[in-house]
Design an enzyme around this catalytic site. Structure first.
Site, PDB file in Angstrom:
ATOM      1  N   CYS A  59      -6.186   8.185   3.645  1.00  0.00           N
ATOM      2  CA  CYS A  59      -5.277   7.552   2.692  1.00  0.00           C
ATOM      3  C   CYS A  59      -4.139   7.008   3.556  1.00  0.00           C
ATOM      4  O   CYS A  59      -3.537   7.746   4.329  1.00  0.00           O
ATOM      5  CB  CYS A  59      -4.759   8.595   1.693  1.00  0.00           C
ATOM      6  SG  CYS A  59      -3.600   7.928   0.494  1.00  0.00           S
ATOM      7  N   SER A  60      -3.865   5.711   3.464  1.00  0.00           N
ATOM      8  CA  SER A  60      -2.906   5.052   4.363  1.00  0.00           C
ATOM      9  C   SER A  60      -1.541   5.722   4.354  1.00  0.00           C
ATOM     10  O   SER A  60      -1.116   6.270   3.346  1.00  0.00           O
ATOM     11  CB  SER A  60      -2.655   3.609   3.931  1.00  0.00           C
ATOM     12  OG  SER A  60      -3.840   2.951   3.662  1.00  0.00           O
ATOM     13  N   ALA A  61      -0.852   5.586   5.475  1.00  0.00           N
ATOM     14  CA  ALA A  61       0.560   5.968   5.522  1.00  0.00           C
ATOM     15  C   ALA A  61       1.312   5.028   4.584  1.00  0.00           C
ATOM     16  O   ALA A  61       1.028   3.830   4.559  1.00  0.00           O
ATOM     17  CB  ALA A  61       1.091   5.834   6.932  1.00  0.00           C
TER      18      ALA A  61
END
Lengths: 70, 160
Positions: A59-61
Site C-alpha cells: 500500500c503506497s506511502a
C-alpha cells in the site's frame, strides 16, 4: 484519537509541499489507510512509508500517492 | 522536483477514471472522494474502474472497498492492467501505480481526448520518472516529466 494521527500526517504533507490542493486534502482526510491494511499492519497506517499487503505488493506511502493527486 | 507539481492528475467531479494496479483499494477510495463525493448528487458522480492482476489482492481490495462504503463508485476487476480495460473506455483519467518501460499503447488508445494519464516510466529497479501524458484534441500526445518516483514493476503482457 486515531483520526488525529492521520490528520497530522496529511498536514505534514502540506508543509512539505507534496500536497497542494484543498480538494485532495479533503479526500485524503476522509479515507485513512486503516481500513485497507492487513491486521498486522493497521497500527502503522499513519507512518509515511509503503506497507506490505501480501503477494510482494504494498500500500503506497501517503506522500507517493499525494504526488499523483497533487 | 515534485514539489513544483500542481494537481498532477487534475481530477474533477464526474470523471471516469481507470486505475492500473488496485493494490489495497485505498487509492481508488480516495479518488472516489474527489470524482464522486457523497456531498454531491449521484447523477453527477464519476466512477473508477481499477484493474488488479493478482487474484487474491483483487478479492481483498474488493472486500476493503465494500466495507468502507465505496462499492457504488469503484469497480475492481481481476485482469491484466497492462492491456487496460477497453470495455468501459475511453477514460478522462488513467493512473498507473506500477512502473513500465514504455507506455502500453492500449492505455493511450483508451484515454479520452483532453484526457490525462500518469505513469511511472523506467527500470524495474525501483527508480523511475513519473510521466504526465496529455492527449490533445487532434490526438497528439504531450509528455511531461514530473520527477523521480519508486514503484514496483508493471507486470502482465505489456509489462516488464
Amino acid at each position: 484519537m486515531e483520526q488525529d494521527k492521520w490528520t497530522e500526517l496529511i498536514n505534514q504533507l502540506i508543509r512539505q509541499g507534496v500536497l497542494h490542493s484543498k480538494k485532495v486534502k479533503t479526500a485524503m482526510l476522509a479515507v485513512p489507510r486503516t481500513n485497507f491494511l492487513p491486521e498486522d499492519m493497521k497500527s502503522y497506517y499513519a507512518s509515511d512509508t509503503p506497507l506490505p499487503i501480501g503477494h510482494g505488493q504494498t500500500c503506497s506511502a501517503p506522500h507517493s500517492f499525494s504526488l499523483f493527486l497533487g | 522536483m515534485v514539489s513544483i507539481m500542481n494537481e498532477a492528475l487534475e481530477l474533477e467531479i464526474g470523471h471516469k477514471v481507470l486505475e492500473v494496479g488496485s493494490g489495497s483499494g485505498w487509492h481508488s477510495a480516495t479518488i472516489a472522494e474527489i470524482v464522486a463525493p457523497s456531498s454531491t448528487p449521484r447523477s453527477e458522480w464519476g466512477c473508477i474502474f481499477t484493474l488488479e492482476i493478482i487474484k487474491p489482492l483483487a478479492e481483498n481490495s474488493r472486500k476493503n472497498i465494500i466495507n468502507s462504503g465505496y462499492a457504488d463508485r469503484v469497480k475492481i476487476i481481476n485482469a491484466d492492467g497492462s492491456l487496460g480495460y477497453s470495455e468501459e473506455s475511453p477514460y478522462d483519467r488513467i493512473i498507473v501505480t506500477a512502473a513500465a518501460r514504455e507506455v502500453p499503447p492500449p492505455l493511450i488508445d483508451q484515454l479520452k481526448t483532453n484526457g490525462i494519464m500518469l505513469i511511472p516510466i523506467g527500470s524495474a529497479s525501483l527508480f523511475q520518472n513519473l510521466i504526465k501524458i496529455k492527449k490533445s484534441l487532434d490526438g497528439k500526445i504531450k509528455k511531461e516529466n514530473l520527477g523521480g518516483v519508486a514503484f514496483v514493476p508493471l507486470t502482465g503482457k505489456l509489462g516488464q
